[in-house]
Design a protein around this motif. Structure first.
Motif, PDB file in Angstrom:
ATOM      1  N   TRP A   7       0.906  -1.138  -0.029  1.00  0.00           N
ATOM      2  CA  TRP A   7       0.010   0.095   0.086  1.00  0.00           C
ATOM      3  C   TRP A   7       0.868   1.178  -0.118  1.00  0.00           C
ATOM      4  O   TRP A   7       2.111   1.175   0.263  1.00  0.00           O
ATOM      5  CB  TRP A   7      -0.869   0.026   1.253  1.00  0.00           C
ATOM      6  N   THR A  17      -1.349   8.292   0.891  1.00  0.00           N
ATOM      7  CA  THR A  17      -1.950   9.126  -0.060  1.00  0.00           C
ATOM      8  C   THR A  17      -1.842  10.648   0.821  1.00  0.00           C
ATOM      9  O   THR A  17      -1.158  10.639   1.982  1.00  0.00           O
ATOM     10  CB  THR A  17      -3.408   9.129  -0.062  1.00  0.00           C
ATOM     11  N   ASP A  44      -4.060   8.797   4.059  1.00  0.00           N
ATOM     12  CA  ASP A  44      -4.807   7.571   4.231  1.00  0.00           C
ATOM     13  C   ASP A  44      -3.776   6.621   3.512  1.00  0.00           C
ATOM     14  O   ASP A  44      -2.687   7.073   3.191  1.00  0.00           O
ATOM     15  CB  ASP A  44      -6.196   7.519   3.545  1.00  0.00           C
ATOM     16  N   ARG A  45      -4.094   5.126   3.256  1.00  0.00           N
ATOM     17  CA  ARG A  45      -3.249   4.404   2.640  1.00  0.00           C
ATOM     18  C   ARG A  45      -4.127   3.731   1.467  1.00  0.00           C
ATOM     19  O   ARG A  45      -5.328   3.527   1.507  1.00  0.00           O
ATOM     20  CB  ARG A  45      -2.960   3.287   3.543  1.00  0.00           C
ATOM     21  N   ALA A  46      -3.439   3.781   0.223  1.00  0.00           N
ATOM     22  CA  ALA A  46      -4.000   3.466  -1.028  1.00  0.00           C
ATOM     23  C   ALA A  46      -3.449   2.015  -1.464  1.00  0.00           C
ATOM     24  O   ALA A  46      -2.164   1.972  -1.266  1.00  0.00           O
ATOM     25  CB  ALA A  46      -3.845   4.347  -1.965  1.00  0.00           C
ATOM     26  N   THR A  90      -3.269  -2.054  -8.711  1.00  0.00           N
ATOM     27  CA  THR A  90      -4.285  -0.933  -9.042  1.00  0.00           C
ATOM     28  C   THR A  90      -3.765  -0.381 -10.321  1.00  0.00           C
ATOM     29  O   THR A  90      -2.617  -0.670 -11.070  1.00  0.00           O
ATOM     30  CB  THR A  90      -3.902   0.335  -8.074  1.00  0.00           C
ATOM     31  N   PRO A  97     -13.357  -7.816   0.959  1.00  0.00           N
ATOM     32  CA  PRO A  97     -14.095  -6.523   0.799  1.00  0.00           C
ATOM     33  C   PRO A  97     -13.794  -5.584   1.862  1.00  0.00           C
ATOM     34  O   PRO A  97     -13.439  -5.959   2.991  1.00  0.00           O
ATOM     35  CB  PRO A  97     -15.535  -6.915   0.688  1.00  0.00           C
ATOM     36  N   GLY A  98     -13.884  -4.300   1.653  1.00  0.00           N
ATOM     37  CA  GLY A  98     -13.773  -3.117   2.483  1.00  0.00           C
ATOM     38  C   GLY A  98     -12.626  -2.233   2.446  1.00  0.00           C
ATOM     39  O   GLY A  98     -11.865  -2.551   1.342  1.00  0.00           O
ATOM     40  N   ALA A  99     -12.533  -1.308   3.005  1.00  0.00           N
ATOM     41  CA  ALA A  99     -11.479  -0.151   2.888  1.00  0.00           C
ATOM     42  C   ALA A  99     -10.087  -0.571   2.662  1.00  0.00           C
ATOM     43  O   ALA A  99      -9.484  -0.406   2.054  1.00  0.00           O
ATOM     44  CB  ALA A  99     -11.720   0.801   3.652  1.00  0.00           C
ATOM     45  N   TYR A 100      -9.630  -1.520   3.401  1.00  0.00           N
ATOM     46  CA  TYR A 100      -8.379  -2.155   3.810  1.00  0.00           C
ATOM     47  C   TYR A 100      -8.232  -3.334   3.354  1.00  0.00           C
ATOM     48  O   TYR A 100      -7.261  -4.075   3.632  1.00  0.00           O
ATOM     49  CB  TYR A 100      -7.816  -1.753   5.006  1.00  0.00           C
ATOM     50  N   ARG A 101      -9.136  -4.064   2.775  1.00  0.00           N
ATOM     51  CA  ARG A 101      -9.200  -5.380   1.978  1.00  0.00           C
ATOM     52  C   ARG A 101      -8.679  -6.533   2.882  1.00  0.00           C
ATOM     53  O   ARG A 101      -8.261  -7.374   2.519  1.00  0.00           O
ATOM     54  CB  ARG A 101      -8.305  -5.308   0.731  1.00  0.00           C
TER      55      ARG A 101
END
Length: 123
Positions: free
Chosen positions: A36, A39, A43-45, A59, A104-108
């Protein structure tokens, strides 16, 4: 389990760097391993991941430029970054998911995080 990143540093645009992440513990081969990056909003992408079966995920912005791989014998995951761009500059975090695959979810489904490695790409 602890994750320790290495290999960050400075590169010129168009150049390459390879990040490494070594994990302690005996269950490495069962984990999903991921990279990751931080950002501008702190945050973390998601960048890339490799599951326990070797399936890889990227990505869109790094497809064709970055390659993730793992060596289970060395408890290590790598991120080969080629054709680097200035916009790739940030802190990169190694992460591990105990489920073995992306969720699923923001941080997978990431359960463990490293402390990060700084990558700087000059134009």
């Amino acid at each position: 389990v602890q994750l320790v990143e290495s290999g960050g540093g400075l590169a010129q645009a168009g150049g390459s760097l390879r990040l490494s992440c070594t994990a302690s513990g005996r269950a490495f081969s069962t984990y999903l391993m991921a990279w990751w990056r931080q950002t501008p909003e702190n945050d973390r992408a998601f960048v890339s991941a490799i599951n326990r079966s070797g399936k890889t995920y990227y990505t869109d912005s790094v497809k064709g430029r970055f390659t993730i791989s793992r060596d289970n014998a060395k408890n290590t995951v790598y991120l080969q970054m080629d054709n680097l761009k200035p916009e790739d500059s940030t802190v990169y975090f190694c992460a591990a998911g105990e489920s073995g695959d992306l969720l699923p979810g923001a941080y997978r489904g990431m359960d463990l995080w490293g402390k990060g490695a700084l990558v700087t790409v000059s134009s």
